[in-house]
Design a protein around this motif. Structure first.
Motif, PDB file in Angstrom:
ATOM      1  N   THR A   5     -39.184   1.373  40.935  1.00 52.85           N
ATOM      2  CA  THR A   5     -38.573   2.685  40.771  1.00 52.85           C
ATOM      3  C   THR A   5     -38.869   3.574  41.972  1.00 52.85           C
ATOM      4  O   THR A   5     -40.003   3.642  42.444  1.00 52.85           O
ATOM      5  CB  THR A   5     -39.103   3.363  39.493  1.00 52.85           C
ATOM      6  N   VAL A   6     -37.822   4.245  42.450  1.00 52.98           N
ATOM      7  CA  VAL A   6     -37.919   5.191  43.546  1.00 52.98           C
ATOM      8  C   VAL A   6     -37.230   6.471  43.086  1.00 52.98           C
ATOM      9  O   VAL A   6     -36.175   6.421  42.453  1.00 52.98           O
ATOM     10  CB  VAL A   6     -37.224   4.641  44.817  1.00 52.98           C
ATOM     11  N   ILE A   7     -37.821   7.618  43.402  1.00 52.55           N
ATOM     12  CA  ILE A   7     -37.228   8.908  43.031  1.00 52.55           C
ATOM     13  C   ILE A   7     -36.741   9.596  44.297  1.00 52.55           C
ATOM     14  O   ILE A   7     -37.451   9.631  45.305  1.00 52.55           O
ATOM     15  CB  ILE A   7     -38.247   9.799  42.302  1.00 52.55           C
ATOM     16  N   ILE A   8     -35.529  10.143  44.218  1.00 54.24           N
ATOM     17  CA  ILE A   8     -34.992  10.948  45.314  1.00 54.24           C
ATOM     18  C   ILE A   8     -34.803  12.353  44.763  1.00 54.24           C
ATOM     19  O   ILE A   8     -34.139  12.554  43.748  1.00 54.24           O
ATOM     20  CB  ILE A   8     -33.671  10.373  45.847  1.00 54.24           C
ATOM     21  N   TYR A  14     -39.545   9.594  47.008  1.00 51.04           N
ATOM     22  CA  TYR A  14     -40.879   9.493  46.427  1.00 51.04           C
ATOM     23  C   TYR A  14     -41.161   8.051  46.023  1.00 51.04           C
ATOM     24  O   TYR A  14     -40.387   7.446  45.285  1.00 51.04           O
ATOM     25  CB  TYR A  14     -41.002  10.408  45.207  1.00 51.04           C
ATOM     26  N   LEU A  15     -42.277   7.515  46.535  1.00 51.96           N
ATOM     27  CA  LEU A  15     -42.690   6.147  46.241  1.00 51.96           C
ATOM     28  C   LEU A  15     -44.039   6.183  45.534  1.00 51.96           C
ATOM     29  O   LEU A  15     -44.981   6.844  46.009  1.00 51.96           O
ATOM     30  CB  LEU A  15     -42.842   5.335  47.529  1.00 51.96           C
ATOM     31  N   SER A  16     -44.147   5.465  44.433  1.00 53.81           N
ATOM     32  CA  SER A  16     -45.440   5.357  43.765  1.00 53.81           C
ATOM     33  C   SER A  16     -46.382   4.548  44.649  1.00 53.81           C
ATOM     34  O   SER A  16     -45.946   3.830  45.554  1.00 53.81           O
ATOM     35  CB  SER A  16     -45.283   4.678  42.406  1.00 53.81           C
ATOM     36  N   SER A  17     -47.653   4.640  44.373  1.00 52.43           N
ATOM     37  CA  SER A  17     -48.626   3.859  45.148  1.00 52.43           C
ATOM     38  C   SER A  17     -48.358   2.364  44.997  1.00 52.43           C
ATOM     39  O   SER A  17     -48.530   1.603  45.945  1.00 52.43           O
ATOM     40  CB  SER A  17     -50.054   4.197  44.745  1.00 52.43           C
ATOM     41  N   ASP A  18     -47.897   1.941  43.816  1.00 53.99           N
ATOM     42  CA  ASP A  18     -47.580   0.525  43.603  1.00 53.99           C
ATOM     43  C   ASP A  18     -46.434   0.065  44.498  1.00 53.99           C
ATOM     44  O   ASP A  18     -46.495  -0.998  45.107  1.00 53.99           O
ATOM     45  CB  ASP A  18     -47.222   0.260  42.140  1.00 53.99           C
ATOM     46  N   VAL A  19     -45.380   0.875  44.567  1.00 53.36           N
ATOM     47  CA  VAL A  19     -44.227   0.529  45.410  1.00 53.36           C
ATOM     48  C   VAL A  19     -44.651   0.538  46.881  1.00 53.36           C
ATOM     49  O   VAL A  19     -44.315  -0.370  47.644  1.00 53.36           O
ATOM     50  CB  VAL A  19     -43.048   1.488  45.165  1.00 53.36           C
ATOM     51  N   LEU A  77     -26.862  13.336  47.814  1.00 51.71           N
ATOM     52  CA  LEU A  77     -28.201  13.217  47.231  1.00 51.71           C
ATOM     53  C   LEU A  77     -29.150  14.346  47.568  1.00 51.71           C
ATOM     54  O   LEU A  77     -30.272  14.356  47.106  1.00 51.71           O
ATOM     55  CB  LEU A  77     -28.860  11.888  47.635  1.00 51.71           C
ATOM     56  N   LYS A  78     -28.743  15.308  48.351  1.00 53.99           N
ATOM     57  CA  LYS A  78     -29.659  16.316  48.858  1.00 53.99           C
ATOM     58  C   LYS A  78     -30.363  17.102  47.757  1.00 53.99           C
ATOM     59  O   LYS A  78     -31.560  17.334  47.833  1.00 53.99           O
ATOM     60  CB  LYS A  78     -28.909  17.246  49.797  1.00 53.99           C
ATOM     61  N   ASN A  79     -29.628  17.550  46.755  1.00 53.86           N
ATOM     62  CA  ASN A  79     -30.222  18.424  45.751  1.00 53.86           C
ATOM     63  C   ASN A  79     -30.454  17.744  44.412  1.00 53.86           C
ATOM     64  O   ASN A  79     -30.740  18.402  43.430  1.00 53.86           O
ATOM     65  CB  ASN A  79     -29.340  19.665  45.561  1.00 53.86           C
ATOM     66  N   GLU A  83     -33.884   9.117  39.510  1.00 52.52           N
ATOM     67  CA  GLU A  83     -34.732   7.928  39.555  1.00 52.52           C
ATOM     68  C   GLU A  83     -33.822   6.712  39.721  1.00 52.52           C
ATOM     69  O   GLU A  83     -32.834   6.566  39.010  1.00 52.52           O
ATOM     70  CB  GLU A  83     -35.501   7.832  38.241  1.00 52.52           C
ATOM     71  N   PHE A  84     -34.158   5.857  40.685  1.00 53.87           N
ATOM     72  CA  PHE A  84     -33.337   4.690  40.990  1.00 53.87           C
ATOM     73  C   PHE A  84     -34.151   3.411  40.875  1.00 53.87           C
ATOM     74  O   PHE A  84     -35.355   3.400  41.160  1.00 53.87           O
ATOM     75  CB  PHE A  84     -32.820   4.758  42.435  1.00 53.87           C
ATOM     76  N   ALA A  85     -33.475   2.346  40.517  1.00 49.63           N
ATOM     77  CA  ALA A  85     -34.066   1.010  40.590  1.00 49.63           C
ATOM     78  C   ALA A  85     -33.865   0.517  42.023  1.00 49.63           C
ATOM     79  O   ALA A  85     -32.782   0.665  42.592  1.00 49.63           O
ATOM     80  CB  ALA A  85     -33.388   0.069  39.611  1.00 49.63           C
ATOM     81  N   ALA A  86     -34.904  -0.027  42.608  1.00 56.21           N
ATOM     82  CA  ALA A  86     -34.837  -0.541  43.979  1.00 56.21           C
ATOM     83  C   ALA A  86     -35.354  -1.966  43.990  1.00 56.21           C
ATOM     84  O   ALA A  86     -36.282  -2.304  43.255  1.00 56.21           O
ATOM     85  CB  ALA A  86     -35.682   0.332  44.904  1.00 56.21           C
TER      86      ALA A  86
END
Length: 103
Positions: A5-8, A14-19, A77-79, A83-86
């Motif tokens: 999961t990645v959040i824009i 935004y990347l979790s520590s796991d990613v 995607l600016k504003n 949450e996306f699957a990557a």
């Protein structure tokens, strides 16, 4: 391979520590590319190559890539806060978010 999961949000990725650990461990920067409707996050192995900094967000090791210029130039995607699957693409050598620019 399972997806991550990645959040824009507000021009940042935004990347979790796991990613981060799984795909970009010990790297300081990445390159963001738009490929049609997909977002590619490529690792930068040599700091002289440039790219966007993977800034540490918290003690847990989560990272953020501030790239408002990239998203402004991409026209999307600016504003959003989405949450996306990557998934890792060995073909592209990048973490891919398929359809990220369809939102």
């Amino acid at each position: 391979m399972s997806s991550s999961t990645v959040i824009i949000k507000d021009g940042a990725v935004y990347l979790s520590s796991d990613v981060y650990t799984r795909f970009f461990d010990r790297l300081e920067s990445v390159i963001l590319l738009r490929r049609d409707r997909d977002l590619c996050i490529l690792p930068v192995r040599h700091s002289a190559a440039g790219g966007y900094l993977l800034k540490m967000r918290n003690k847990a090791g989560d990272r953020v890539v501030h790239a408002p210029d990239f998203f402004r130039e991409s026209g999307s995607l600016k504003n959003l806060c989405t949450e996306f699957a990557a998934e890792w693409s060995s073909t592209h050598g990048a973490l891919m978010i398929a359809g990220a620019f369809e939102v």
